[in-house]
Write a protein that holds these residues in place. Structure first.
Motif, PDB file in Angstrom:
ATOM      1  N   SER A   1       0.827  -1.210   0.000  1.00 37.08           N
ATOM      2  CA  SER A   1       0.000   0.000   0.000  1.00 37.08           C
ATOM      3  C   SER A   1       0.858   1.254   0.000  1.00 37.08           C
TER       4      SER A   1
ATOM      5  N   LYS B   1      -8.501   3.583  -1.755  1.00 32.83           N
ATOM      6  CA  LYS B   1      -8.838   2.805  -2.942  1.00 32.83           C
ATOM      7  C   LYS B   1      -8.096   1.474  -2.837  1.00 32.83           C
ATOM      8  N   ASN B   2      -8.827   0.379  -2.971  1.00 32.90           N
ATOM      9  CA  ASN B   2      -8.272  -0.980  -2.923  1.00 32.90           C
ATOM     10  C   ASN B   2      -7.680  -1.329  -1.557  1.00 32.90           C
TER      11      ASN B   2
ATOM     12  N   ILE C   1      -8.475  -3.049   1.980  1.00 29.96           N
ATOM     13  CA  ILE C   1      -9.525  -3.930   2.495  1.00 29.96           C
ATOM     14  C   ILE C   1      -9.451  -4.200   4.003  1.00 29.96           C
TER      15      ILE C   1
ATOM     16  N   ASN D   1      -6.222  -5.093  -4.337  1.00 33.55           N
ATOM     17  CA  ASN D   1      -6.649  -5.124  -2.946  1.00 33.55           C
ATOM     18  C   ASN D   1      -5.467  -5.399  -2.012  1.00 33.55           C
TER      19      ASN D   1
ATOM     20  N   SER E   1      -4.008  -4.748   2.346  1.00 34.80           N
ATOM     21  CA  SER E   1      -4.465  -4.514   3.721  1.00 34.80           C
ATOM     22  C   SER E   1      -4.405  -3.036   4.088  1.00 34.80           C
TER      23      SER E   1
END
Length: 169
Positions: free
Chosen positions: A86, A104-105, A107, A135, A137
């Motif tokens: 991320s 965005k993306n 999760i 996706n 974390s």
């Protein structure tokens, strides 16, 4: 006569200073952190998503060990994973605007997790955009947001404050 010569000299100096191009510098009010395990193509995708030019922003890399150091006591190893994906863009907001987070993306980490961690660390008035190329974390971006703010302000965020901020999540 002497006063007139000084004025002419000052005007000439200003003209010379203004005629020299000023090199582009990274904008200290914008910092991007990128997950260390992103490919070059994914890094480019993140920079495009953030609408950030690498020559105009400061870039910090966050690796999985950073995640484990900051978050390991509070978030399971399974959730942190073994790679940092991320990324985050943090920019100064207007005075009194608070902490504004979009994702965005992402999760696992919520916008509230980012905002609460930053607020507990003493952060005010910033815009935070967290994203992954797929996706993710969002744990690398959580660490990255704190590092980015520290870079923006030039102030080291106290480790105890970071610890409390992450614990609060």
């Amino acid at each position: 006569m002497k006063k007139r010569s000084m004025i002419v000299a000052a005007l000439c100096s200003m003209c010379l200073a203004l005629s020299n191009p000023i090199p582009a510098m990274a904008d200290a009010s914008k910092v991007v952190t990128l997950g260390a395990d992103l490919t070059d193509e994914q890094k480019n995708t993140m920079m495009k998503y953030f609408k950030a030019d690498a020559s105009q922003v400061q870039i910090i890399t966050v690796n999985n060990q950073d995640e484990r150091n900051y978050l390991g006591k509070y978030i399971s190893s399974a959730q942190i994973g073994d790679q940092a994906w991320s990324s985050v863009l943090i920019t100064e907001g207007k005075k009194g605007s608070g902490i504004n987070v979009t994702t965005k993306n992402v999760i696992y980490c919520t916008t509230g997790m980012y905002a609460n961690a930053l607020a507990t660390a003493g952060v005010e008035d910033v815009n935070v955009v967290v994203a992954g190329p797929f996706n993710v974390s969002g744990t690398a971006a959580l660490v990255g947001a704190l590092k980015a703010y520290s870079e923006m302000t030039g102030e080291t965020v106290d480790e105890k404050v970071v610890d409390a901020a992450v614990d609060e999540m």
